[in-house]
Motif scaffolding. Structure first.
Motif, PDB file in Angstrom:
ATOM      1  N   ASN A 290      25.111  39.720  51.477  1.00 15.68           N
ATOM      2  CA  ASN A 290      23.741  40.231  51.387  1.00 15.68           C
ATOM      3  C   ASN A 290      22.759  39.112  51.103  1.00 15.68           C
ATOM      4  N   GLY A 291      23.159  37.882  51.462  1.00 18.29           N
ATOM      5  CA  GLY A 291      22.217  36.765  51.364  1.00 18.29           C
ATOM      6  C   GLY A 291      22.469  35.829  50.197  1.00 18.29           C
ATOM      7  N   GLN A 292      23.487  36.143  49.370  1.00 19.49           N
ATOM      8  CA  GLN A 292      23.723  35.252  48.225  1.00 19.49           C
ATOM      9  C   GLN A 292      24.056  33.844  48.689  1.00 19.49           C
ATOM     10  N   ARG A 293      24.991  33.745  49.678  1.00 21.36           N
ATOM     11  CA  ARG A 293      25.413  32.411  50.105  1.00 21.36           C
ATOM     12  C   ARG A 293      24.203  31.646  50.636  1.00 21.36           C
ATOM     13  N   GLU A 294      23.434  32.311  51.508  1.00 19.08           N
ATOM     14  CA  GLU A 294      22.273  31.632  52.087  1.00 19.08           C
ATOM     15  C   GLU A 294      21.282  31.221  50.993  1.00 19.08           C
ATOM     16  N   LEU A 295      21.107  32.083  49.988  1.00 18.52           N
ATOM     17  CA  LEU A 295      20.194  31.742  48.895  1.00 18.52           C
ATOM     18  C   LEU A 295      20.661  30.465  48.208  1.00 18.52           C
ATOM     19  N   ALA A 296      21.939  30.444  47.829  1.00 21.55           N
ATOM     20  CA  ALA A 296      22.477  29.275  47.122  1.00 21.55           C
ATOM     21  C   ALA A 296      22.298  28.026  47.987  1.00 21.55           C
ATOM     22  N   GLU A 297      22.647  28.133  49.273  1.00 22.83           N
ATOM     23  CA  GLU A 297      22.551  26.959  50.138  1.00 22.83           C
ATOM     24  C   GLU A 297      21.103  26.495  50.265  1.00 22.83           C
ATOM     25  N   ALA A 298      20.172  27.446  50.347  1.00 28.47           N
ATOM     26  CA  ALA A 298      18.760  27.070  50.457  1.00 28.47           C
ATOM     27  C   ALA A 298      18.331  26.314  49.204  1.00 28.47           C
ATOM     28  N   LEU A 299      18.731  26.841  48.039  1.00 30.25           N
ATOM     29  CA  LEU A 299      18.351  26.165  46.792  1.00 30.25           C
ATOM     30  C   LEU A 299      18.970  24.776  46.744  1.00 30.25           C
ATOM     31  N   ALA A 300      20.193  24.656  47.258  1.00 30.85           N
ATOM     32  CA  ALA A 300      20.898  23.367  47.216  1.00 30.85           C
ATOM     33  C   ALA A 300      20.297  22.369  48.201  1.00 30.85           C
ATOM     34  N   GLY A 301      19.427  22.854  49.101  1.00 29.12           N
ATOM     35  CA  GLY A 301      18.837  21.969  50.106  1.00 29.12           C
ATOM     36  C   GLY A 301      19.727  21.833  51.317  1.00 29.12           C
ATOM     37  N   LEU A 302      20.745  22.703  51.427  1.00 31.89           N
ATOM     38  CA  LEU A 302      21.679  22.629  52.554  1.00 31.89           C
ATOM     39  C   LEU A 302      21.248  23.517  53.706  1.00 31.89           C
ATOM     40  N   ARG A 303      20.267  24.377  53.454  1.00 33.01           N
ATOM     41  CA  ARG A 303      19.844  25.313  54.495  1.00 33.01           C
ATOM     42  C   ARG A 303      18.318  25.293  54.560  1.00 33.01           C
ATOM     43  N   PRO A 304      17.760  25.119  55.775  1.00 33.47           N
ATOM     44  CA  PRO A 304      16.300  25.028  55.886  1.00 33.47           C
ATOM     45  C   PRO A 304      15.606  26.289  55.377  1.00 33.47           C
ATOM     46  N   VAL A 305      14.481  26.069  54.721  1.00 29.42           N
ATOM     47  CA  VAL A 305      13.677  27.188  54.227  1.00 29.42           C
ATOM     48  C   VAL A 305      12.629  27.535  55.279  1.00 29.42           C
ATOM     49  N   VAL A 306      12.562  28.814  55.660  1.00 29.79           N
ATOM     50  CA  VAL A 306      11.592  29.214  56.681  1.00 29.79           C
ATOM     51  C   VAL A 306      10.189  29.248  56.075  1.00 29.79           C
ATOM     52  N   SER A 307      10.063  29.918  54.931  1.00 22.92           N
ATOM     53  CA  SER A 307       8.764  29.963  54.256  1.00 22.92           C
ATOM     54  C   SER A 307       8.994  30.260  52.781  1.00 22.92           C
ATOM     55  N   GLY A 308       7.941  30.124  51.998  1.00 26.09           N
ATOM     56  CA  GLY A 308       8.043  30.357  50.557  1.00 26.09           C
ATOM     57  C   GLY A 308       8.217  29.040  49.829  1.00 26.09           C
ATOM     58  N   GLU A 309       8.269  29.130  48.496  1.00 22.16           N
ATOM     59  CA  GLU A 309       8.394  27.870  47.762  1.00 22.16           C
ATOM     60  C   GLU A 309       9.475  27.950  46.691  1.00 22.16           C
ATOM     61  N   VAL A 310      10.116  26.809  46.466  1.00 23.40           N
ATOM     62  CA  VAL A 310      11.128  26.688  45.420  1.00 23.40           C
ATOM     63  C   VAL A 310      10.716  25.524  44.534  1.00 23.40           C
ATOM     64  N   VAL A 311      10.540  25.781  43.246  1.00 24.12           N
ATOM     65  CA  VAL A 311      10.134  24.736  42.321  1.00 24.12           C
ATOM     66  C   VAL A 311      11.211  24.545  41.261  1.00 24.12           C
ATOM     67  N   MET A 312      11.726  23.314  41.165  1.00 21.24           N
ATOM     68  CA  MET A 312      12.738  23.011  40.158  1.00 21.24           C
ATOM     69  C   MET A 312      12.173  21.958  39.230  1.00 21.24           C
ATOM     70  N   ASN A 313      12.201  22.240  37.913  1.00 22.06           N
ATOM     71  CA  ASN A 313      11.622  21.283  36.966  1.00 22.06           C
ATOM     72  C   ASN A 313      10.233  20.863  37.414  1.00 22.06           C
ATOM     73  N   GLY A 314       9.467  21.801  37.924  1.00 20.49           N
ATOM     74  CA  GLY A 314       8.096  21.513  38.309  1.00 20.49           C
ATOM     75  C   GLY A 314       7.950  20.789  39.629  1.00 20.49           C
ATOM     76  N   VAL A 315       9.058  20.526  40.319  1.00 24.22           N
ATOM     77  CA  VAL A 315       8.964  19.817  41.599  1.00 24.22           C
ATOM     78  C   VAL A 315       9.258  20.770  42.755  1.00 24.22           C
ATOM     79  N   GLU A 316       8.384  20.744  43.744  1.00 21.03           N
ATOM     80  CA  GLU A 316       8.599  21.551  44.946  1.00 21.03           C
ATOM     81  C   GLU A 316       9.770  20.960  45.729  1.00 21.03           C
ATOM     82  N   THR A 317      10.801  21.755  45.995  1.00 20.30           N
ATOM     83  CA  THR A 317      12.021  21.171  46.581  1.00 20.30           C
ATOM     84  C   THR A 317      12.373  21.710  47.959  1.00 20.30           C
TER      85      THR A 317
END
Ligand SMILES: Nc1ncnc2c1ncn2[C@@H]1O[C@H](COP(=O)(O)OP(=O)(O)OP(=O)(O)O)[C@@H](O)[C@H]1O
Ligand SMILES: Nc1ncnc2c1ncn2[C@@H]1O[C@H](COP(=O)(O)OP(=O)(O)OP(=O)(O)O)[C@@H](O)[C@H]1O
Ligand SMILES: [Mg+2]
Ligand SMILES: [Mg+2]
Lengths: 508, 310, 307, 365
Positions: free
Chosen positions: A300-327
């Motif tokens: 249901n998208g867990q794997r894709e979510l994890a991979e997106a956060l890890a930077g292994l899967r391209p993000v189509v839209s939206g933003e991810v901020v880690m420690n204040g840095v857009e990643t």
């Protein structure tokens, strides 16, 4: 000891011994199955469960011992022997050909209906009959690669039923299923036993064992250490029999107050392998010192979510901020450099390199940073010291630091990965299925480690399909369904029932 | 240019292209079958050389082209058994043992030729075989139906191979074994038996490819194949493991080479420009693959030996 | 001679040869092997051959090896070996080196270079071809545009023109000495372009003659007698026999003199001859014409116009 | 190895030659006396450069059969340099030549890498095609712009460059043999490959993506980049082999006759074999390529001694490769087991867990 009446004995394994170089996987094991019963094999990683069953299925040959089917001694030299004798096996890891259709996978190995021209018509029909009879919904013409884990599981069972096996072995069949799917599976299995079939069930999840089994045999270090039945025992006793000591099943969660946000996800959209939306308008926040659990049916998208956060899967839209840095447009390496660690879902695929030594795997993520790397050269003194320290701290059982990692058992490989990922004191930890396929001893340990990290102020995103685990560890639980968050519950209000509903897509 | 674009020359070029494509096609179809079952054979070149010599020598001694063809097949098949033992029984690294087979074939074929024949002695190779009716069709007949018998065989093998792989029970086993051998094995499909068969057939076809060269030319010579075998392997990737794709690739090579030759003959390209034109097929192959990206389709178990319980 | 080459008169003369293709290639390498065999009937010689050294550096190693081993004469039989020879020869002043075909001795007294006026035989073949063609198109299959090969082909073209300038001669250099498959296709292409007479040079032509036989197209050979390649289609071949050049070098050796020079073989000094296929029914007056041309070339009254 | 030797003996008998005399000649031709040893070493030099480079590619999980092309392009680059600046002093020009050769090889190899990483073109296909293209480029240059002016005016038009600047000649080593600097460079570069693979962060990355690209990605490496790098290293080594073949050659020029292997002598393939003899380990590739080079040299001696075509040795080499690979795998399996036993011996079985087969089965396809 449960009484057995020889008459309805389907299978008897007597004095089975199997040695592997340096290991006695099975030692004088007696085991039997009656018609119409579910006989569970319980044991830690490396206890010898799979080996015993692989012997029965002709994948390994026993060094000693006898196998009898319905009283008659038999020798089983290959899977085809086993199949001919009505034995079926659902392996710990799916045995499906992704590029073939369901029907083709089922027909594989069966005597062809027509010599020259492949004719799957009859197979299709029979499959749909059986789907109705057993409530196993599968589309005969779908390709395996198109199916979610749960569906693949059904195909595996369909293969067995189709061959009309009298004895079915299920090696950790539930480790990838959700409560709902497990319930469906159990219904099907019961239907099979009612039909007079015998089942061997292997699982690390004690509540399942209690729910499904007629009899239970416990293995430890290759020996039988106990025989019992659910009515006569409890989860705690079973755990004791397996591990040989007291095990604390539910992890203790000390109070810890969540501080600043370490991970912020807004309107995240990610595509799956087939270009279809996998994660949709996803919002999430994880603060330091808190564990946020992601529950959900696999696929249901867990794997894709994890991979997106890890930077292994391209993000189509939206933003991810880690420690204040857009990643969203950062490489995995850059993201790691921000103090982010992962415990990937598939340990041997993504977590470690089988051919590499324990040491090499331990430095995999930091190999190019001082002190390990000096001007591009590896500093072996540093590596030696650092690694032996990690191995000690995380009780990774390995003969030496140079041992090929593939030689370690599943549980220990998982410990190795965790040791590496936590060595850098991460500020954000993303853990997917950290205890899947790991025995309760190891699971207990891993849970404690995660709680320590939380106490130390690490922000933890825990993705797991094991609801007990999620409820036990998380401060907040978000349920994912078809790529969206169906709802978020606080730890107090979370129950298996409520989560189960959300996971099924039923919002409250 | 003008004298190139005369009907007769164009037709001649097409016919030549098809003829030149044949050895590639035969060998590549064989390699395709092997790779679909998960076995890579880089030794095609060597097998082709041995097949070519076998066919040549048999025909030289018996003056029977048919026997030549049979021997070509047989030699290829024999090499297939060798390669099967090495890669399946001994579980040798496929990429490298293939190179070994190549060098072996290169050496042995030359050795035998020098010892048994020595001075190049021509044989009556394959003559063109006009298909009745069809051969009389205007244009088409001249291009397609005045070819030697192995040309027809090669092109008829394309649908045959497709059918074998995609429409027969054996083909299903091949696909399964090439993708997930463990799964096939767990259902009682013998992985190695399947692979022995595909390797045997594949190499037999490589041998036939060699034979088609030697018999078309009516001669043998050290390193006769001159890289054909390696190109054939490359064409399997070009064709993304599909017989039709492989055929397309073979035609690209055949037609472009034929065109270049015609241009040289007619003095359209001369001297060093010829070398530039000589690169066409190779460059084209790469370009096509860059444009039509073909990441998919590779059999997952390619080059992975199978061992039960691991 | 003794002190120079360290051999006493009654020792056999030790001659070594390095050839690019097989000694029985019915072409360039074989022509020299045959000459050496004939030489053996006149002089007391001992011959050692390394053939098939198409890798230039391998040939160079062999050449130096022979010089090391004290051979009296070392033949580097291939124009592509000159580059190496120019470096090796100075190291072995007592050894007689010969290479060809070429017109360059690097100004060294111990280096002889032999060349052939292969344009002469080309001219004769061309003239005959012109008489024999009916389609008015003739094809040439060449390897690469070098030395005696280029000369032969240019001579051939001139020969055709000398009879009938309206005849088309398609020349196709396939860029390889060895690729018989390519040669065959080139021949095919020629025939499809209307050629009914073909000629070609070097060991790859065995591919072309195969096609010629299949289509009953006539063939003219060069370098070596190519009749065995097609009893029914080979009309005639120009033959290189190096006896003349070898003879001169051996005489120098026996006389103990080293005067390295370019020795050119042609029809007048017998270094070139024609071989006619006895089994080919060659039209009598065509043969006469050919003989006339040969005579003219020999006495210099006919020039091929090739330099 | 032994098996092949026996088969070889049988073949010799069949060919009516005395195996003993044959092998004697072979051994003597290869190892007898400093001169022959030197020739073997010279023959081995390009094989070593190519082979050591190949190990880097194989360890990164890519098959580089593009050695032939990379050798040629390396040779062309260095030749162009030397033609451009013939008067640079020797102590500078020689290193520069190697540098440019390496560069050329790296470019040609890198192309295959880039094609694989960024266009999904399989490397077996691309390298084979790039080999073909390189040969054509070589012919084009040697028949055109690079042809020795002398050849043009004499009209003999032999496709080779002029005698290249003496400042670029690889210095002959003392000791009265033909051995030159190239041999030293080859050995040093092989060691360099070892260091790269097993002592540097780069090497760890390369091997990591070779064994398991997925885990490498997770660990933050860029597998695509590693593949390109591996091909560039491998190509650079081949390029240097090209340099030794030009500036270490007798002719001191770049030459061909149009044939695909006239210049390279198939070193691009034989180097792979050498790497294999060396178990794909850069250091073992050193003795391995020497042995292989010796075989090739000895072959000619044998041919002359017992009048058996040198092709026999080629056939035998093929056999050896096939056999060696087979037995290597067998040995590898034994090795694994032994390792496990030793491990177990050290630890008391109670607290040791031997490998989990399922884990093993989890390895990526
Ligand atoms: N093919 C093999 N080679 C060597 N050792 C093996 C092999 N298969 C199993 N073993 C060893 O035998 C023991 C039993 O392994 P087995 O897979 O049966 O355990 P298990 O109970 O299935 O563990 P898990 O719960 O992780 O599946 C382990 O120590 C394992 O390392
Ligand atoms: N394949 C790769 N994937 C990810 N990062 C890489 C890769 N290759 C190099 N880098 C990173 O790029 C930077 C420079 O790369 P380079 O290969 O020069 O590093 P190096 O010389 O090996 O030294 P180090 O890697 O230890 O910094 C380093 O930070 C290195 O970690
Ligand atoms: Mg198990
Ligand atoms: Mg396991």
């Amino acid at each position: 000891m449960a009484p057995t009446t020889a008459g309805d004995l389907l299978l008897e394994m007597e004095g089975i011994t199997k040695r592997f170089p340096g290991v006695v996987a099975n030692e004088a094991v007696d085991f039997d199955v009656r018609r119409g019963e579910v006989h569970t094999l319980l044991g830690e990683n490396g206890a010898g469960k799979s080996t015993l069953m692989k012997i029965l299925y002709g994948l390994y040959h026993a060094d000693e011992g006898e196998v009898r089917l319905s009283g008659k001694p038999v020798t089983i030299n290959s899977p085809s022997d086993a199949i001919d004798r009505g034995i079926g096996m659902i392996h710990q890891h799916f045995m499906l050909v992704p590029t073939l259709t369901v029907a083709e996978n089922v027909a594989l190995g069966l005597p062809p209906i027509r010599r020259i021209r492949q004719d799957l018509g009859p197979v299709r029909e029979r499959i749909s009959e059986l789907s109705d009879a057993y409530g196993l919904q599968v589309d005969p013409d779908a390709y395996i690669w198109q199916l979610a884990v749960g569906e693949r599981q059904r195909v595996e069972i369909m293969k067995a039923i189709y061959r009309d096996v009298s004895l079915l072995i299920l090696d950790e069949p539930t480790s990838v299923l959700t409560p709902a799917e497990v319930d469906d599976l159990f219904v099907t299995l019961r239907q099979m036993t009612d039909g007079g079939r015998g089942l061997v069930f292997i699982s690390h999840k004690l509540h399942e064992v209690m729910a499904l089994s007629d009899r239970i045999t416990v293995l430890r270090g290759g020996r039988v250490t106990g025989r019992t039945m659910p009515s006569e025992t409890s989860r705690e006793q079973l755990a004791h029999m397996m591990v040989g000591r007291e095990v604390q099943l539910a992890p203790t969660r000390l109070e810890s107050k969540a501080a600043e946000a370490r991970l912020k996800v807004k309107d995240l959209n990610v595509l799956g392998d087939r270009g279809t939306p996998a994660v949709t308008d996803f919002d999430l926040e994880v603060r330091s010192g808190e564990v946020v659990g992601i529950a959900g049916v696999s696929g249901n998208g867990q794997r894709e979510l994890a991979e997106a956060l890890a930077g292994l899967r391209p993000v189509v839209s939206g933003e991810v901020v880690m420690n204040g840095v857009e990643t969203t447009d950062r490489t995995p390496k850059e993201i790691r450099r921000l103090g982010v660690s992962y415990i990937p879902e598939e340990r041997m695929r993504d977590g470690a390199i089988g051919e590499f030594s324990v040491a090499e795997n331990l430095i995999l993520t930091d190999h190019d940073r001082p002190p390990i790397s000096r001007r591009g050269l590896l500093d072996f003194k540093q590596i030696e010291d650092g690694c032996s320290d990690l191995v000690r701290r995380f009780t990774v059982k390995t003969p030496t630091l140079d041992t090929p990692t593939a030689n370690l058992s599943g549980g220990n490989i998982q410990k190795l990965v965790i040791a590496r990922e936590l060595s850098g004191e991460p500020e954000l930890l993303i853990a997917s299925q950290p205890t899947r396929g790991v025995d309760i001893g190891a699971a207990e340990y891993i849970h404690t480690v995660l709680m320590d990290q939380r106490a130390g102020g690490t922000a933890i995103l825990l993705i797991s399909e094991d609801l007990d685990e999620v409820i036990g560890l998380s401060d907040r639980i978000a349920v994912m369904f078809e790529g969206r968050i169906m709802g978020t519950l606080d730890q107090e209000e979370a129950t298996v029932q409520r989560l189960g509903l959300l996971m099924a897509g039923v919002s409250e | 240019m003008s004298d190139f674009f005369t009907v007769s020359v164009l037709l001649a070029t097409l016919a030549a292209g098809i003829r030149l494509a044949t050895p590639f096609l035969l060998a590549a179809l064989g390699e395709t079958l092997g790779q679909r079952s998960g076995v890579l054979n880089l030794g095609v070149e060597g097998v082709m050389l041995l097949g070519a010599y076998g066919a040549y020598y048999a025909t030289l001694r018996t003056e029977s082209v048919l026997l030549g063809i049979v021997i070509g097949l047989a030699v290829g098949g024999a090499m297939g058994i060798v390669y099967g033992v090495v890669t399946l029984a001994l579980k040798a690294e496929q990429g490298i043992s293939g190179i070994g087979i190549f060098i072996f074939g290169l050496g042995l074929s030359d050795l035998l030729f020098q010892k048994q024949v020595g001075t190049p002695t021509p044989i009556d190779g394959l003559g063109d075989l006009a298909i009745p009716v069809l051969g009389d069709l205007p244009w088409v007949g001249e291009v397609l139906f005045h070819q030697n018998v192995l040309v027809y065989v090669a092109f008829l093998l394309v649908p045959a191979m497709w059918y074998l792989i995609n429409r027969t029970p054996f083909g299903m086993n091949v696909r399964a074994v090439g993708e997930t051998p463990e799964a096939a094995d767990s259902l009682g499909v013998s992985v190695n038996r399947t692979r022995y068969i595909t390797i045997f057939v594949g190499n037999a076809l490589a041998g036939l490819a060699g034979a088609s060269l030697a018999l078309e030319l009516g001669i043998f010579q050290q390193n006769l194949t001159n890289g054909h075998g390696f190109i054939a392997v490359a064409l399997v990737y070009f064709g993304a493991w599909r017989p039709v794709g492989v055929m397309a690739g073979s035609m690209v090579f055949g037609l472009v080479s034929a065109m270049v030759l015609q241009w040289k003959t007619l003095g359209i390209v001369v001297g060093t420009t010829a070398s530039i034109v000589g690169m066409f097929p190779a460059v084209l192959t790469i370009l096509v693959l860059v444009l039509v990206s073909r990441r998919t389709g590779s059999p997952s178990a390619l080059t992975r030996p199978f061992e039960r319980g691991h | 001679a003794e002190e120079e080459t360290g051999r006493s008169a009654d020792d056999p003369i030790r001659i070594a040869m390095v050839g690019p293709s097989a000694s029985n290639d019915l072409a360039f390498t074989q022509s020299m092997v045959d000459s050496l065999n004939r030489l053996g009937q006149e002089y007391n010689i001992e011959v050692d051959i390394t053939d098939g050294t198409f890798v230039i550096e391998d040939a160079a190693v062999a050449i130096r090896g022979y010089a090391e081993d004290g051979f009296d004469i070392v033949l580097a039989h291939g124009s592509q070996f000159g580059g190496s020879l120019s470096e090796i020869a100075p190291d072995y002043p007592d050894t007689y080196f010969a290479w060809g075909t070429s017109r360059d001795t690097f100004g060294l007294s111990n280096v002889y270079s032999y060349s052939v006026k292969s344009d002469q035989g080309g001219y004769i073949n061309g003239a005959m071809a012109a008489h024999l063609t009916e389609s008015g198109t003739i094809g040439v299959v060449g390897p690469i545009e070098v030395g005696d090969i280029k000369a032969y082909i240019d001579g051939f073209v001139a020969g055709v023109a000398s009879v009938d300038s309206s005849i088309t001669v398609n020349v196709n250099y396939i860029d390889s000495f060895s690729d018989v498959a390519l040669a065959a296709e080139a021949a095919q292409a020629h025939i499809e372009a209307g050629a009914d007479v073909l000629t070609g040079v070097s060991q790859m032509t065995v591919g072309a003659t195969g096609v010629a036989r299949e289509h009953g197209v006539l063939w003219f050979g060069s370098q070596s007698d190519q009749t065995p390649l097609g009893e029914e289609i080979v009309v005639a071949s120009q033959i290189y026999n190096w006896d003349y050049q070898l003879g001169q070098i051996v005489e120098d050796l026996l006389a103990g003199e080293q005067n390295g020079r370019v020795i050119t073989a042609d029809f007048s000094n017998g270094g070139l001859t024609m071989a006619y296929n006895p089994n080919f029914a060659l039209d009598a007056d065509v043969r006469e014409a050919a003989d006339a041309v040969q005579a003219g070339i020999t006495d210099g009254s006919i020039s091929t116009g090739i330099e | 190895m032994l098996a092949a030797a026996l088969i070889g003996a049988v073949m010799l008998l069949i060919l009516g030659a005395n195996p003993l005399t044959g092998y004697a000649a072979l051994v003597d031709g290869a190892f007898g006396g400093t001169k022959n040893l030197a020739n073997s070493a010279l023959k081995a030099m390009p094989l070593l450069l190519v082979g050591a480079g190949i190990t880097v590619a194989f360890r990164t999980g890519v098959i580089n059969i593009g050695g032939e092309g990379q050798i040629i392009v390396g040779a062309i680059f260095s030749t162009l340099l030397v033609l451009a600046v013939p008067d640079v002093p020797r102590f500078l020009l020689v290193p520069l030549a190697f540098l440019f050769g390496a560069l050329g090889g790296a470019v040609w190899g890198g192309m295959a890498g880039a094609l694989k990483s960024y266009a999904g073109v399989n490397e077996i296909l691309s390298t084979i095609m790039l080999n073909i293209i390189a040969v054509q480029i070589l012919n084009l240059l040697l028949r055109g712009p690079l042809m020795d002016p002398g050849e043009i005016e004499r009209g003999s038009r032999i496709p080779h460059t002029e005698r290249l600047s003496g400042n670029a000649d690889l210095p002959i080593l003392p000791g009265g043999t033909r051995l030159h600097l190239g041999v030293v460079v080859a050995v040093l570069m092989a060691v360099a490959c070892y260091v790269l693979l097993f002592r540097t962060t780069q090497g760890l990355r390369l091997r990591a993506s070779g064994h398991n690209p997925f885990a490498s990605l997770y660990a933050g490496m860029s597998v695509k980049r590693n593949v390109v790098l591996a091909f560039m290293y491998s190509g650079a080594m081949c390029g240097m082999a090209g340099v030794t073949l030009v500036f270490g050659s007798e002719g001191h020029r770049l030459a061909t006759d149009g044939g695909a292997t006239t210049f390279t002598g198939a070193a691009g393939f034989n180097g792979i074999v050498a790497a294999l003899f060396g178990g794909l380990h850069p250091l073992w590739t050193i003795p391995a390529s020497f042995l292989f080079g010796a075989l090739l040299v000895g072959a000619n001696a044998m041919q002359r001694a017992v009048q058996v075509p040198a092709a026999l040795i080629l056939a035998l080499n093929g056999l050896v490769v096939v056999f060696v690979v087979g037995s290597m795998q067998a040995r590898a399996r034994l090795g694994r087991t032994a390792a496990r036993l030793r491990a177990e011996a050290r630890e008391s079985p109670a607290d040791t867990e031997a490998p989990d087969p399922d884990a093993a089965a989890e390895a990526p396809p």
